[in-house]
Scaffold this active site. Structure first.
Site, PDB file in Angstrom:
ATOM      1  N   LYS A 236     -68.717 -10.658 -61.151  1.00 27.49           N
ATOM      2  CA  LYS A 236     -68.248 -11.484 -61.988  1.00 27.49           C
ATOM      3  C   LYS A 236     -68.748 -10.892 -62.959  1.00 27.49           C
ATOM      4  O   LYS A 236     -68.950  -9.410 -63.440  1.00 27.49           O
ATOM      5  CB  LYS A 236     -69.663 -12.425 -61.982  1.00 27.49           C
ATOM      6  CG  LYS A 236     -69.247 -13.372 -62.393  1.00 27.49           C
ATOM      7  CD  LYS A 236     -68.856 -14.639 -61.097  1.00 27.49           C
ATOM      8  CE  LYS A 236     -67.461 -16.045 -61.642  1.00 27.49           C
ATOM      9  NZ  LYS A 236     -67.410 -17.040 -60.811  1.00 27.49           N
TER      10      LYS A 236
HETATM   11  P1  NAD Z   1     -62.894 -25.155 -66.561  1.00 29.51           P
HETATM   12  O1  NAD Z   1     -63.256 -24.522 -67.995  1.00 29.51           O
HETATM   13  O2  NAD Z   1     -61.622 -25.098 -66.051  1.00 29.51           O
HETATM   14  O3  NAD Z   1     -64.281 -26.381 -66.859  1.00 29.51           O
HETATM   15  C1  NAD Z   1     -65.127 -26.818 -66.840  1.00 29.51           C
HETATM   16  C2  NAD Z   1     -65.449 -28.584 -67.260  1.00 29.51           C
HETATM   17  O4  NAD Z   1     -66.764 -28.956 -67.541  1.00 29.51           O
HETATM   18  C3  NAD Z   1     -64.353 -28.572 -68.660  1.00 29.51           C
HETATM   19  O5  NAD Z   1     -63.434 -29.834 -68.618  1.00 29.51           O
HETATM   20  C4  NAD Z   1     -65.923 -29.050 -69.791  1.00 29.51           C
HETATM   21  O6  NAD Z   1     -65.194 -29.847 -70.905  1.00 29.51           O
HETATM   22  C5  NAD Z   1     -67.192 -29.505 -68.859  1.00 29.51           C
HETATM   23  N1  NAD Z   1     -67.656 -28.922 -69.284  1.00 29.51           N
HETATM   24  C6  NAD Z   1     -68.947 -27.692 -70.009  1.00 29.51           C
HETATM   25  N2  NAD Z   1     -70.126 -28.538 -70.192  1.00 29.51           N
HETATM   26  C7  NAD Z   1     -70.431 -29.506 -69.475  1.00 29.51           C
HETATM   27  C8  NAD Z   1     -71.405 -30.674 -69.919  1.00 29.51           C
HETATM   28  N3  NAD Z   1     -72.802 -30.362 -70.360  1.00 29.51           N
HETATM   29  N4  NAD Z   1     -70.942 -31.859 -69.193  1.00 29.51           N
HETATM   30  C9  NAD Z   1     -70.231 -32.502 -68.496  1.00 29.51           C
HETATM   31  N5  NAD Z   1     -69.038 -31.304 -68.528  1.00 29.51           N
HETATM   32  C10 NAD Z   1     -69.386 -29.814 -69.194  1.00 29.51           C
HETATM   33  O7  NAD Z   1     -64.147 -24.433 -65.335  1.00 29.51           O
HETATM   34  P2  NAD Z   1     -63.809 -24.033 -64.118  1.00 29.51           P
HETATM   35  O8  NAD Z   1     -62.808 -23.011 -63.763  1.00 29.51           O
HETATM   36  O9  NAD Z   1     -63.276 -26.092 -63.491  1.00 29.51           O
HETATM   37  O10 NAD Z   1     -65.012 -23.723 -63.528  1.00 29.51           O
HETATM   38  C11 NAD Z   1     -65.908 -25.165 -62.946  1.00 29.51           C
HETATM   39  C12 NAD Z   1     -67.303 -24.616 -62.271  1.00 29.51           C
HETATM   40  O11 NAD Z   1     -66.550 -23.850 -61.203  1.00 29.51           O
HETATM   41  C13 NAD Z   1     -67.880 -23.382 -62.467  1.00 29.51           C
HETATM   42  O12 NAD Z   1     -68.938 -23.023 -62.210  1.00 29.51           O
HETATM   43  C14 NAD Z   1     -67.579 -21.987 -61.894  1.00 29.51           C
HETATM   44  O13 NAD Z   1     -67.876 -21.017 -62.224  1.00 29.51           O
HETATM   45  C15 NAD Z   1     -66.941 -22.953 -60.531  1.00 29.51           C
HETATM   46  N6  NAD Z   1     -65.663 -22.076 -60.043  1.00 29.51           N
HETATM   47  C16 NAD Z   1     -64.581 -21.801 -60.933  1.00 29.51           C
HETATM   48  C17 NAD Z   1     -63.304 -21.652 -59.790  1.00 29.51           C
HETATM   49  C18 NAD Z   1     -61.554 -21.524 -60.594  1.00 29.51           C
HETATM   50  O14 NAD Z   1     -61.068 -20.792 -60.001  1.00 29.51           O
HETATM   51  N7  NAD Z   1     -61.542 -22.045 -61.541  1.00 29.51           N
HETATM   52  C19 NAD Z   1     -63.513 -20.328 -58.856  1.00 29.51           C
HETATM   53  C20 NAD Z   1     -64.989 -20.849 -57.707  1.00 29.51           C
HETATM   54  C21 NAD Z   1     -65.522 -21.318 -59.244  1.00 29.51           C
END
Ligand code: NAD
Length: 478
Positions: free
Chosen positions: A109
């Protein structure tokens, strides 16, 4: 920011505690147990970029948790919360996640301590290229050694910059495009990657609801139809999961929690409309439908059937776990429930579909993209028309026989169109993802029910994953 109290272990300690709970039920030699648990290496880099007339220094990390298989794989996160502990926890989860969905990678990561919203696009490009340069020159970005992907705060755009930076530094590497996944389609990406993690959450829930005995443990019944869902974080993962579950499975999104507050509506919110509102206004406040709740986190505690934390880690913890009412939580984010929160919820009988399985759709489709890049050909290109012509043969023959019988029967109106169409890349990706999510859930559920000492899906997932990693290490002679 995580809302963990002082008694709460750090994210990495939380992952270790969950690992320890599972490994205590296994019969691994202590040395091997330790080898699997520890993070192999973490590289910290500080680099300067001249922006707005001044040199600004950035801190980034790339952590390699386990190299029992190579390349190692894991996203790159842009957030002010990024630190070594977090990156190592996320790298460990990647090891177990890849093992669980049988993606042939070790776990890694990366993260850059930055708020991407504070920078212009061209500035972000300079920062990303410089970070990529620092990692690539140490083989921490490399098609056969370390393959990043998007995570919180990054997406297709950043992955395209990283791929291009690597290609510039390795002009004769024919496999350069496989150095990173999550690229846009025109830069070597694959159809269906953007929505893959959210799609995987949908497929995970569908598979859960195909197991009535498991559904009953959560005190639920029936299908996803009309289930009330609260989602935290309408970013890449949360948006796609909420959209597909409401538009394709008939579930109702009764709560959406974002940075600036939450929306709540028992009739169900229009996910696309909320997302468009956020894109234009920077938050959920002011959206016409539903009730706006300023203390967004309190909506985690709202009555619902399924809670989907899809934003960040540590949001369900010692301070609020006892007030969570959802009987079923699916961890779309990584580490949204701390070890302490997990214990409270388990004791209440809440069923948690764990992160290492629930959000594995992203790495699964990343695996397909990596294979596509290495094979230098789009999935379906060779077989699609051949498949169509074989189907055409059957349809022609049926029509000939029918004419022979004086048109005694007719085909269902859209049968011919559906049957004749050969699978394109998107359909193949979805099929591969669906199969992966089903098979992985079945493996976890089997262990959950077969062992008296395995009380929950998370422990079951760890048991399956650790066993596979241990088998790999043993095969290497460890
Ligand atoms: P992203 O940046 O696209 O979205 C995150 C969202 O959460 C945003 O809309 C943001 O405004 C919101 N947010 C941030 N802080 C917040 C809070 N305190 N309260 C409420 N909302 C809040 O990120 P993502 O890629 O969707 O990732 C989200 C989670 O999923 C992370 O834990 C990431 O590790 C996990 N994840 C992502 C992927 C991927 O393919 N993108 C894959 C596996 C896991």
């Amino acid at each position: 920011m995580s809302q963990t109290s002082t008694k709460e272990p750090s994210f990495r300690e939380s992952v270790d505690l969950m690992f320890n709970r599972a490994v205590a039920l296994m019969d691994l030699p202590p040395g091997l147990e330790e080898k699997i648990r520890v993070c192999n290496a973490t590289y910290t880099v500080r680099f300067g970029v001249r922006l707005r007339g001044q040199i600004q220094t950035f801190t980034g990390y790339r952590s390699v948790h386990s190299e029992h298989m190579e390349p190692v794989k894991g996203g790159i996160r842009y957030s002010l919360g990024v630190n070594q502990d977090e990156v190592e926890a996320l790298a460990a989860l990647m090891t177990y996640k890849c093992a669980l969905v049988e993606a042939p990678f070790g776990g890694s990561k990366g993260g850059l301590c930055i708020d991407p919203r504070q920078y212009e696009e061209h500035e972000l490009e300079m920062i990303t290229r410089r970070f990529a340069y620092e990692l690539a020159k140490r083989d921490l970005i490399h098609p056969s050694q370390n393959v990043p992907a998007p995570d919180m705060g990054t997406g297709e755009r950043e992955m395209a910059w990283i791929a291009d930076q690597y290609a510039r530094m390795n002009t004769t590497d024919i496999n350069a495009r496989a150095c990173v996944t999550g690229k846009p389609p025109h830069a070597g990406g694959i159809a269906g990657r953007v929505e893959a993690t959210g799609r995987g959450v949908q497929f995970a829930l569908r598979e859960f609801f195909r197991h009535p005995a498991d559904v009953a443990v959560a005190n639920l019944s029936g299908s996803l139809r009309d289930k009330r869902i609260v989602v935290q974080g309408l970013g890449n993962v949360g948006y796609h999961a909420a959209k597909f579950l409401s538009q394709e499975d008939g579930a109702k999104i009764t709560g959406i929690i974002e940075r600036d507050g939450a929306l709540s509506d028992e009739r169900g919110l229009d996910v696309d409309a909320v997302q468009a509102w956020i894109a234009n206004h920077g938050g959920v406040k002011g959206f016409a439908d539903g009730t706006y709740v300023e203390d967004g986190a309190s909506v985690l505690e709202q009555e619902c059937d399924i809670l989907i934390p899809a934003a960040l880690e540590g949001v369900i913890n010692l301070s609020n776990a006892d007030r969570i009412k959802a009987p079923l939580i699916i961890e779309a984010a990584n580490g949204p429930v701390t070890a302490g929160g997990d214990e409270i919820l388990r004791n209440k009988g809440c069923v948690i579909i764990p992160d290492m399985y629930a959000n594995a759709g992203g790495v699964t489709v990343s695996y397909f993209e990596w294979v596509k890049n290495l094979s230098h050909i789009r999935f379906g290109r060779m077989g699609r028309r051949q498949e169509e012509s074989r189907h055409q043969l059957i349809v022609d023959e049926l029509e000939r026989l029918n004419a022979h019988l004086g048109d005694a029967w007719s085909m269902t109106p859209d049968f011919k169109e559906k049957y004749l169409r050969g699978a394109d890349e998107l359909e193949l990706v979805r099929s591969g993802l669906d199969d992966t999510m089903r098979v992985a859930y079945q493996a976890i559920s089997r262990v959950w029910h077969a062992r008296d000492d395995c009380a929950d899906l998370r422990t079951a997932a760890y048991l399956v994953a650790i066993d596979r990693v241990a088998t790999s290490y043993r095969a290497k002679g460890l």
